[in-house]
Motif scaffolding. Structure first.
Motif, PDB file in Angstrom:
ATOM      1  N   HIS A  70       0.823  -1.261   0.002  1.00 30.42           N
ATOM      2  CA  HIS A  70       0.068   0.179   0.211  1.00 30.42           C
ATOM      3  C   HIS A  70       0.852   1.264   0.104  1.00 30.42           C
ATOM      4  O   HIS A  70       1.941   1.088   0.678  1.00 30.42           O
ATOM      5  CB  HIS A  70      -1.011   0.112   1.245  1.00 30.42           C
ATOM      6  CG  HIS A  70      -1.785  -1.178   1.314  1.00 30.42           C
ATOM      7  ND1 HIS A  70      -2.962  -1.543   0.763  1.00 30.42           N
ATOM      8  CD2 HIS A  70      -1.542  -2.236   2.262  1.00 30.42           C
ATOM      9  CE1 HIS A  70      -3.270  -2.617   1.104  1.00 30.42           C
ATOM     10  NE2 HIS A  70      -2.775  -3.156   1.958  1.00 30.42           N
ATOM     11  N   ALA A  71       0.367   2.418  -0.756  1.00 34.57           N
ATOM     12  CA  ALA A  71       1.053   3.507  -0.727  1.00 34.57           C
ATOM     13  C   ALA A  71       1.165   4.168   0.697  1.00 34.57           C
ATOM     14  O   ALA A  71       0.110   3.683   1.584  1.00 34.57           O
ATOM     15  CB  ALA A  71       0.407   4.372  -1.752  1.00 34.57           C
ATOM     16  N   ALA A  72       1.943   4.952   0.874  1.00 30.52           N
ATOM     17  CA  ALA A  72       1.917   5.807   2.234  1.00 30.52           C
ATOM     18  C   ALA A  72       0.530   6.788   2.177  1.00 30.52           C
ATOM     19  O   ALA A  72       0.207   7.113   1.332  1.00 30.52           O
ATOM     20  CB  ALA A  72       3.112   6.717   2.405  1.00 30.52           C
ATOM     21  N   LEU A  73       0.391   6.854   3.504  1.00 28.44           N
ATOM     22  CA  LEU A  73      -1.052   7.696   3.847  1.00 28.44           C
ATOM     23  C   LEU A  73      -0.756   9.075   3.457  1.00 28.44           C
ATOM     24  O   LEU A  73       0.272   9.428   3.372  1.00 28.44           O
ATOM     25  CB  LEU A  73      -1.271   7.710   5.313  1.00 28.44           C
ATOM     26  CG  LEU A  73      -1.825   6.253   6.113  1.00 28.44           C
ATOM     27  CD1 LEU A  73      -1.928   6.177   7.371  1.00 28.44           C
ATOM     28  CD2 LEU A  73      -2.619   5.576   5.177  1.00 28.44           C
ATOM     29  N   PRO A  74      -1.965   9.796   3.287  1.00 27.79           N
ATOM     30  CA  PRO A  74      -1.492  11.330   2.944  1.00 27.79           C
ATOM     31  C   PRO A  74      -0.724  11.950   3.763  1.00 27.79           C
ATOM     32  O   PRO A  74      -0.681  11.932   4.772  1.00 27.79           O
ATOM     33  CB  PRO A  74      -3.146  11.788   3.122  1.00 27.79           C
ATOM     34  CG  PRO A  74      -3.917  10.705   2.936  1.00 27.79           C
ATOM     35  CD  PRO A  74      -3.347   9.423   3.406  1.00 27.79           C
ATOM     36  N   ALA A  75       0.185  12.795   3.232  1.00 27.68           N
ATOM     37  CA  ALA A  75       1.145  13.155   3.897  1.00 27.68           C
ATOM     38  C   ALA A  75       0.901  14.544   4.384  1.00 27.68           C
ATOM     39  O   ALA A  75       1.460  15.745   4.125  1.00 27.68           O
ATOM     40  CB  ALA A  75       2.530  13.725   2.595  1.00 27.68           C
ATOM     41  N   VAL A  76      -0.192  14.394   5.539  1.00 22.40           N
ATOM     42  CA  VAL A  76      -0.616  15.658   6.203  1.00 22.40           C
ATOM     43  C   VAL A  76      -0.582  15.285   7.726  1.00 22.40           C
ATOM     44  O   VAL A  76      -0.238  13.942   8.015  1.00 22.40           O
ATOM     45  CB  VAL A  76      -2.038  16.103   5.904  1.00 22.40           C
ATOM     46  CG1 VAL A  76      -2.071  16.615   4.344  1.00 22.40           C
ATOM     47  CG2 VAL A  76      -3.103  14.640   6.046  1.00 22.40           C
ATOM     48  N   ALA A  77      -0.433  16.177   8.464  1.00 23.51           N
ATOM     49  CA  ALA A  77      -0.137  16.000   9.931  1.00 23.51           C
ATOM     50  C   ALA A  77      -1.161  15.218  10.540  1.00 23.51           C
ATOM     51  O   ALA A  77      -0.867  14.217  11.392  1.00 23.51           O
ATOM     52  CB  ALA A  77      -0.272  17.289  10.518  1.00 23.51           C
ATOM     53  N   GLN A  78      -2.514  15.117  10.153  1.00 27.47           N
ATOM     54  CA  GLN A  78      -3.604  14.349  10.489  1.00 27.47           C
ATOM     55  C   GLN A  78      -3.372  12.827  10.639  1.00 27.47           C
ATOM     56  O   GLN A  78      -4.127  12.114  11.286  1.00 27.47           O
ATOM     57  CB  GLN A  78      -5.056  14.773  10.092  1.00 27.47           C
ATOM     58  CG  GLN A  78      -5.675  15.933  10.392  1.00 27.47           C
ATOM     59  CD  GLN A  78      -5.003  17.242   9.506  1.00 27.47           C
ATOM     60  OE1 GLN A  78      -3.939  16.986   8.761  1.00 27.47           O
ATOM     61  NE2 GLN A  78      -5.842  18.316   9.350  1.00 27.47           N
ATOM     62  N   PHE A  79      -2.475  12.384   9.361  1.00 24.20           N
ATOM     63  CA  PHE A  79      -2.329  11.040   9.136  1.00 24.20           C
ATOM     64  C   PHE A  79      -0.625  10.598   9.322  1.00 24.20           C
ATOM     65  O   PHE A  79      -0.252   9.891   8.726  1.00 24.20           O
ATOM     66  CB  PHE A  79      -2.701  10.840   7.836  1.00 24.20           C
ATOM     67  CG  PHE A  79      -4.272  10.773   7.831  1.00 24.20           C
ATOM     68  CD1 PHE A  79      -5.034   9.816   8.366  1.00 24.20           C
ATOM     69  CD2 PHE A  79      -5.097  11.644   7.150  1.00 24.20           C
ATOM     70  CE1 PHE A  79      -6.406   9.734   8.157  1.00 24.20           C
ATOM     71  CE2 PHE A  79      -6.440  11.922   7.147  1.00 24.20           C
ATOM     72  CZ  PHE A  79      -7.026  10.604   7.755  1.00 24.20           C
ATOM     73  N   GLY A  80      -0.291  11.350  10.262  1.00 20.43           N
ATOM     74  CA  GLY A  80       1.067  11.166  10.571  1.00 20.43           C
ATOM     75  C   GLY A  80       1.584   9.393  10.964  1.00 20.43           C
ATOM     76  O   GLY A  80       0.749   9.059  11.880  1.00 20.43           O
ATOM     77  N   ASP A  81       2.405   9.091  10.066  1.00 21.09           N
ATOM     78  CA  ASP A  81       2.531   7.419  10.441  1.00 21.09           C
ATOM     79  C   ASP A  81       4.011   7.295  10.282  1.00 21.09           C
ATOM     80  O   ASP A  81       4.806   7.567   9.675  1.00 21.09           O
ATOM     81  CB  ASP A  81       1.806   6.912   9.376  1.00 21.09           C
ATOM     82  CG  ASP A  81       2.127   5.324   9.306  1.00 21.09           C
ATOM     83  OD1 ASP A  81       2.177   4.670  10.455  1.00 21.09           O
ATOM     84  OD2 ASP A  81       2.001   4.501   8.333  1.00 21.09           O
ATOM     85  N   GLU A  82       4.443   6.728  11.605  1.00 26.67           N
ATOM     86  CA  GLU A  82       5.934   6.147  11.652  1.00 26.67           C
ATOM     87  C   GLU A  82       6.321   4.742  11.605  1.00 26.67           C
ATOM     88  O   GLU A  82       7.249   4.339  12.117  1.00 26.67           O
ATOM     89  CB  GLU A  82       6.224   6.965  13.258  1.00 26.67           C
ATOM     90  CG  GLU A  82       6.085   8.374  13.344  1.00 26.67           C
ATOM     91  CD  GLU A  82       7.143   9.315  12.542  1.00 26.67           C
ATOM     92  OE1 GLU A  82       8.384   8.784  12.816  1.00 26.67           O
ATOM     93  OE2 GLU A  82       6.789  10.337  11.898  1.00 26.67           O
TER      94      GLU A  82
END
Length: 448
Positions: A162-174
């Motif tokens: 799967h592609a990375a989640l949307p690159a916005v603060a609400q979906f910060g993924d580490e």
């Protein structure tokens, strides 16, 4: 059918340097601008991989990224030849050049979140590359990460990406730094444990006041949906905001889990008792017996944990059911931490042995043994479907050691990053590495 937890360790990149780029990571900031040794860093990482392989654990390697990231600098307005881009960035915006040279992709616990086939709706192993959007120098990693993972786990019959989640603060993924899986056996259904630092849309959850909470609840929930996880197989827990403000930037700095065991600090989580009860209940439904080891603050303070990286360790299962803890040398150097570990292993409990590794080059930049590996649970068929070029063997260890000695510098400072020759050295090294690991064309310079 046998199943394994395979540790794919990140190979330290040729531009390993101490840029001090990660606000909230105490070690990264405190060692900023010191001279680093990329060759030693890579060899230390390889030595750990070889040692675990020799102990009988399944071990793989995950390739580093192309650095400097000239394409990223071009997107920020620097033009001309590659050499001119580097020269202009060094002259006009040195911090951006330093960010584009970060070798932080070596900490592949942040590369992605992985769910094994026993947990997913379609019976495949699922990978979601982490967007890492909290820090610019890490947010540029996921396109190459996705290509490298795709080349390692290419068989669509067994693996889904799967592609990375949307690159916005609400979906910060580490990524896996905030994800742990509990199970009775690696090939059986388990419970996936997602730890978040804040909620983006629900103000009922408290947030840290000093340092950023990098993982959101909403990102963890999105990954669980993408992977087709059942509600009964997922537990969400919030990391304590106060420990984030003390430098615990990821859950893997304050807790580590494996099999049926969670090893954690007393101050790690909010609503700890509720969380433990939910883990116990849900793991019991799939035949597991959840067990926890709480390290009291009276024995080890949060400051001790951050400085020693006690919890940024690898908790590994042995055939006899006991567990081995892989810790950095800094644990041995901390009197309180070492005293606790000596008592832990002598008590006849679940963790029977501690092995110490010298990972100073990584530790000084803010990453320990757990940061350096991405865990992937695979059954025998799936392991056979993995690109075998990335599975560690004695010959591969020898080849990679020779490769590092041939291509890596033994000293790196900020001024060295401005040398256009460094880019040529890195590309030459990485082009050879893709042939060694049988990855094909995964780097931008190989594709464009």
């Amino acid at each position: 059918m046998k199943s394994y937890e395979v540790n794919f360790d990140g190979l330290v990149g040729p531009t390993h340097n101490y840029g001090g780029l990660s606000y909230g990571n105490v070690a990264s900031q405190s060692n900023s601008q010191q001279s680093s040794n990329p060759k030693e860093a890579a060899l230390q990482g390889l030595a750990k991989m070889k040692a675990l392989m020799d102990m009988g654990f399944q071990q793989g390697v995950l390739a580093p990224q192309e650095r400097p990231d000239v394409a990223a600098l071009r997107r920020l307005g620097f033009g001309g030849t590659d050499a001119e881009v580097i020269e202009r960035a060094a002259k006009d915006a040195m911090p951006l050049l330093v960010a584009s040279c970060s070798a932080s992709s070596m900490w592949v616990a942040n590369a992605a979140t992985v769910s094994p086939s026993a947990d997913t709706a379609d019976g495949r192993v699922h990978f979601t590359a982490a967007n890492l959007n909290c820090k610019y120098h890490r947010s540029i990693e996921h396109p190459t990460t996705s290509r490298v993972l795709g080349a390692m786990f290419a068989d669509q019959k067994h693996f889904a990406h799967h592609a990375a989640l949307p690159a916005v603060a609400q979906f910060g993924d580490e990524g896996a730094a905030n994800h742990t899986r509990f199970c009775r056996e690696y090939g059986e259904a388990g419970v996936e444990f997602f730890v978040f630092g804040r909620s983006a849309f629900d103000n009922r959850y408290p947030a840290p006041q000093k340092y950023p909470a990098r993982q959101t609840l909403e990102a963890s929930q999105a990954v669980a949906r993408l992977h087709g996880l059942k509600d009964d197989g997922v537990v969400y827990a919030q990391q304590s905001p106060s420990v984030i403000d003390q430098g615990v930037f990821h859950n893997d700095v304050i807790a580590v889990g494996n099999g049926e065991v969670l090893f954690y600090h007393e101050d790690a989580f909010l609503e700890t008792e509720q969380m433990l009860a939910e883990l116990q209940s849900k793991l019991a439904k799939v035949g597991g017996k959840f067990q926890s080891i709480c390290v009291p603050r009276s024995a080890v303070t949060v400051e001790d944990a951050v400085r020693s990286y006690l919890f940024n360790s690898q908790l590994l299962s042995r055939p006899d059911g006991s567990m081995l803890l892989i810790v950095p040398e800094e644990c041995h150097g901390n009197e309180r931490v070492w005293q606790y570990l000596q008592g832990l292993t002598s008590s006849g409990g679940l963790i029977r042995e501690v092995k110490v590794f010298d990972l100073k080059q990584s530790m000084q930049n803010g990453g320990g043994p757990a940061c350096l590996r991405l865990r992937v649970a695979l059954n025998e068929t799936e392991l056979a479907a993995v690109n075998q070029g990335v599975i560690m063997t004695a010959p591969l260890y020898g080849t990679l050691t020779e490769w590092v000695n041939k291509h890596y510098r033994d000293r790196m400072t900020e001024n060295d990053l401005a040398d256009p020759q460094l880019l040529l050295e890195c590309r030459t090294a990485l082009d050879e590495l893709t042939q060694i690991l049988k990855l094909g064309a995964v780097y931008p310079f190989q594709i464009n």
